[in-house]
Design a protein around this motif. Structure first.
Motif, short mmCIF file in Angstrom:
data_model
loop_
_atom_site.label_atom_id
_atom_site.label_comp_id
_atom_site.label_asym_id
_atom_site.label_seq_id
_atom_site.Cartn_x
_atom_site.Cartn_y
_atom_site.Cartn_z
N SER A 17 1.05 -1.08 -0.03
CA SER A 17 0.13 -0.03 -0.17
C SER A 17 0.90 1.08 -0.02
O SER A 17 1.97 1.25 0.47
N PRO A 18 0.47 2.27 -0.45
CA PRO A 18 1.16 3.68 -0.54
C PRO A 18 1.68 3.88 0.78
O PRO A 18 2.82 4.43 1.24
N LYS A 19 1.02 3.90 1.75
CA LYS A 19 1.19 4.15 3.28
C LYS A 19 2.23 3.14 3.68
O LYS A 19 3.42 3.51 4.40
N ARG A 53 5.47 4.13 2.05
CA ARG A 53 6.14 5.25 2.66
C ARG A 53 6.82 5.17 4.02
O ARG A 53 7.92 5.50 4.29
N LEU A 92 1.07 -4.21 4.10
CA LEU A 92 0.23 -3.11 4.52
C LEU A 92 1.00 -2.46 5.56
O LEU A 92 1.91 -2.81 6.16
N THR A 93 0.28 -1.35 6.33
CA THR A 93 1.09 -0.65 7.29
C THR A 93 1.22 -1.38 8.47
O THR A 93 2.47 -1.27 9.04
N ALA A 94 0.33 -2.19 8.79
CA ALA A 94 0.69 -3.22 9.91
C ALA A 94 1.64 -4.02 10.04
O ALA A 94 2.61 -4.45 10.94
#
Lengths: 333, 413
Positions: free
Chosen positions: B152-154, B157, B179-181
């Motif tokens: 994911s973009p987040k 980043r 994913l962020t997690a």
């Protein structure tokens, strides 16, 4: 969430609109209403009941069945100093008014070099599931949101409806005001006395941290119910109501998506090329590096709205389908 | 006459320019005054006109390259002309990183950016170009089946901000998307709670000891009856501050006096005997282990030992030990008896030759004169540096110490 101050009464959405109109008509003699069955009938939805008694037939005008005619004369009336409120009974019929609205009302201020203005309100409806079939069930607010020169209001509560209607009437630009047919009898707190709500200011209807549900008009209540269901599964949903599709409060939408990392846009218009697409692109653009999932859109299905109740109910987002989508995005499915 | 095309100076302080694009290709005919190339400086991008009419030849700079002002980057030849020989040789002085390797400015910058050793680069041409660096990076960069890692973009980043390589993560999203997690989980794994300076010093010292000192261990169970009685007597006399550790320091100092080789160290391939008997006490403090030292322990009375021990242990806990407090130890005692430990083997505290690990005093059933008796027993473990102390010498020291513990005669007071 912006809540009315003090001891607010609880009134219906229809009463809130009625009050806004009555107050503005008392405040400004130039305001008049024109439309089909607006006078004694008070519209089929009984939104305008009592107005003809107070303001008379000169200011609450029953018209023939001629949407282009009444819209065109209203544009002219507005250009020459009046502040008409045109009642188009079903949002589906705005197609009949399109030239008057899109090519005339929206353009005149610009084309006249600012010499003329068109301070009119086009009151109309949206929303399916009223068993009204394909020609009386559409939500076409995207059509008018597309056109420069128009402002478009999609209120979701009695409080917002009243405050936004008063702002719409006082605005010097043509404003399209879409009311959900099924929300007229919904009740909500509305304070006594004067207030207005500015355009272009989204309202956080519920705070949350895991996912943003951007919802308009009828879909705000759907989103709130979904948020309730999601809370039971441990997902904290934030419900953001833009209240006007133009001007659009991009900042608050983006801010919420940045906070939660996920967003679903829910709108009762057709999903294809719809309001959901515009709002999703705003979020994808502004919150890209903060997103943990693709921005999802939920609108009306890509079909003529069926008359069959069973089928009709399948064509629009429901709390269940929104909950399902939200769980999927949160990886909890 | 062949006419050279040079990188022009467009500003006073400009020393190089970037060739944005050739507007003519090698072999094209050009007319004087026709736009020939686009040049970018730190301030502007401009079109440069052809300085002469003819055929564009011997182009030595590619689009994107940064070229020193004044350098010849191509020639314009009239029919029948050829590039002068000296020009062919002196082409592209470029940025010479190694005397032996020529490299174009762009390639040099790429190599720097990717930490590529220029010597590792091979080229088929006369100098290393961007393509050579790219080819090298291709072989060195981790392969992800030639595909971009789904994330994911987040997550992407956050990974970048935290210096985490996405390739090292396992994605929990659709199609294994990170994913962020996933990034946050790896961050908490890869960043353990910070270690204090004291802990790091302990870790390094013990690692060094374990790696360089050939350890061996001698274990001996001793009868602590007299020790217990001795302490009880002292307590009765109102000297409550004296602990078993103090008694042991006293007895160990006495034993070391008799066996100087245990009070020694291995230094430069020889055994160096210590002039003083300085006994260190292993003390567990909040952020690690410290070993404050009781200097000249053999010359101290019990009361002095107790008072010094009290002072340095307090300082250790307050983190206020001075350099003197921790320097010069010649032998260490580590007592874990108070934690209920029966027996353990300690790691020698370098540069010392031995360390005594003391377990708790506990009642045990032991045969005394053919009778099963209950006696307070204590287990001693002596860890020795075999380069300084051999088994026999260590055993004698331990035997002497055991005798002193079992019969602490003459040391009372």
């Amino acid at each position: 969430m912006s809540m009315p101050d003090g001891n607010a009464r609880v009134i219906t959405f229809a009463q809130a609109i009625n009050e806004a109109l009555a107050e503005e008509m008392r405040r400004d003699e130039r305001v008049f209403i024109i439309g089909e069955d607006v006078a004694e009938a008070g519209t089929p939805f009984k939104v305008l009941s009592g107005l003809v008694q107070e303001f008379g037939r000169d200011r609450v005008i029953d018209s023939p069945i001629s949407e282009p005619g009444i819209t065109g004369l209203s544009v002219g009336a507005a250009m020459t100093g009046m502040r008409p409120v045109v009642d188009i009974m079903f949002g589906d019929f705005i197609t009949l008014t399109m030239d008057q609205i899109v090519n005339q009302a929206a353009k005149i201020h610009y084309m006249s070099g600012g010499k003329l203005k068109v301070p009119m309100v086009l009151r109309t409806t949206l929303g399916a599931t009223r068993r009204s079939a394909a020609q009386h069930s559409q939500s076409l607010h995207a059509w008018l949101s597309h056109v420069p020169g128009l402002k478009v209001v999609v209120p979701s509560t009695p409080y917002d409806a009243k405050g936004l209607m008063k702002t719409a009437i006082r605005d010097d630009n043509p404003v399209a005001f879409f009311e959900d047919k099924l929300m007229f009898q919904d009740k909500g707190p509305v304070p006594e006395g004067e207030y207005t709500i500015p355009f272009g200011v989204a309202d956080i209807k519920r705070e949350g941290t895991d996912i943003t549900l951007v919802a308009t008009s009828s879909m705000v209540q759907v989103a709130l119910k979904a948020a309730e269901m999601l809370a039971e599964t441990g997902i904290s949903a934030e419900v953001v109501d833009p209240r006007t599709t133009f001007p659009l409060d991009k900042e608050r939408l983006i801010k919420s998506a940045i906070k939660t990392s996920r967003a679903i846009i829910i709108d009762e218009g057709y999903e294809r090329y719809g309001v959901t697409a515009e709002l999703a692109s705003v979020i994808a653009d502004g919150a890209f590096y903060y997103l943990d999932a693709p921005v999802k859109r939920m609108g009306a299905m890509d079909v003529p709205v069926p008359f069959s109740p069973v089928l009709e109910d399948l064509t629009v987002p429901t709390p269940e389908t929104v909950t399902h989508m939200a769980k999927m995005l949160c990886g909890k499915l | 006459m062949p006419k050279e095309v040079i990188m022009p100076a467009l500003g006073m302080s400009q020393d190089s320019g970037v060739l944005v694009a050739w507007l003519k290709q090698e072999g094209d005919s050009v007319v004087e005054g026709e736009p020939l190339m686009e040049i970018e400086t730190d301030k502007v991008t401009v079109e440069i006109e052809a300085p002469a009419s003819g055929t564009l030849a011997h182009v030595t700079a590619a689009a994107g390259e940064e070229i020193p002002v004044g350098q010849t980057i191509a020639w314009i030849l009239a029919p029948g002309e050829s590039v002068p020989e000296h020009a062919a040789l002196s082409e592209a002085p470029a940025v010479s990183v190694m005397a032996s390797q020529k490299i174009s400015p762009v390639a040099a910058r790429m190599a720097r950016q990717h930490d590529v050793d220029v010597d590792q680069l091979a080229t088929t041409g006369s100098r290393i170009t961007r393509a050579d660096v790219e080819a090298y990076l291709e072989t060195k960069l981790p392969e992800h089946d030639g595909q971009r890692i789904p994330a994911s973009p987040k997550a992407r980043r956050l990974a970048k901000e935290n210096g985490i390589d996405l390739a090292e993560l396992t994605g929990s999203g659709p199609d294994g998307a990170i994913l962020t997690a996933d990034v946050l989980a790896s961050r908490s794994e890869s960043q353990p709670p910070p270690v204090s300076r004291a802990w790091r010093i302990m870790a390094h010292r013990l690692e060094e000891s374990w790696r360089t000192i050939p350890h061996f261990y001698l274990r001996r169970e001793v009868d602590a009856s007299r020790l217990v009685a001795w302490r009880a007597a002292l307590m009765k006399r109102g000297i409550e501050k004296i602990t078993y550790t103090d008694l042991l320091v006293k007895l160990v100092a006495q034993a070391l006096h008799q066996y100087p080789q245990v009070n020694a160290m291995w230094l430069d391939d020889t055994i160096v005997f210590n002039d003083h008997i300085n006994i260190g006490l292993a003390v567990a403090v909040e952020d690690g282990l410290v070993v404050p030292v009781i200097h000249d322990a053999d010359r101290c009375s019990l009361a002095e030992l107790a008072s010094r021990r009290e002072t340095i242990v307090a300082r250790a806990h307050d983190g206020k030990l001075s350099l003197d407090d921790i320097q010069g130890g010649t032998f260490t005692i580590s007592n874990l008896g108070m934690y209920g430990v029966d027996s353990f083997s300690a790691i020698v505290n370098p540069p010392q030759a031995a360390i005594l690990a003391v377990g708790r005093i506990a009642d045990r059933a032991v045969p005394v004169n053919g009778q099963l008796t209950i006696r307070p027993q204590m287990t001693l473990n002596l860890s020795c540096d075999h380069r300084v102390v051999d088994g026999a010498r260590g055993a004698k020291f331990l035997d002497t110490l055991a005798e002193l513990i079992e019969e602490p005669l003459g040391l009372l007071g």
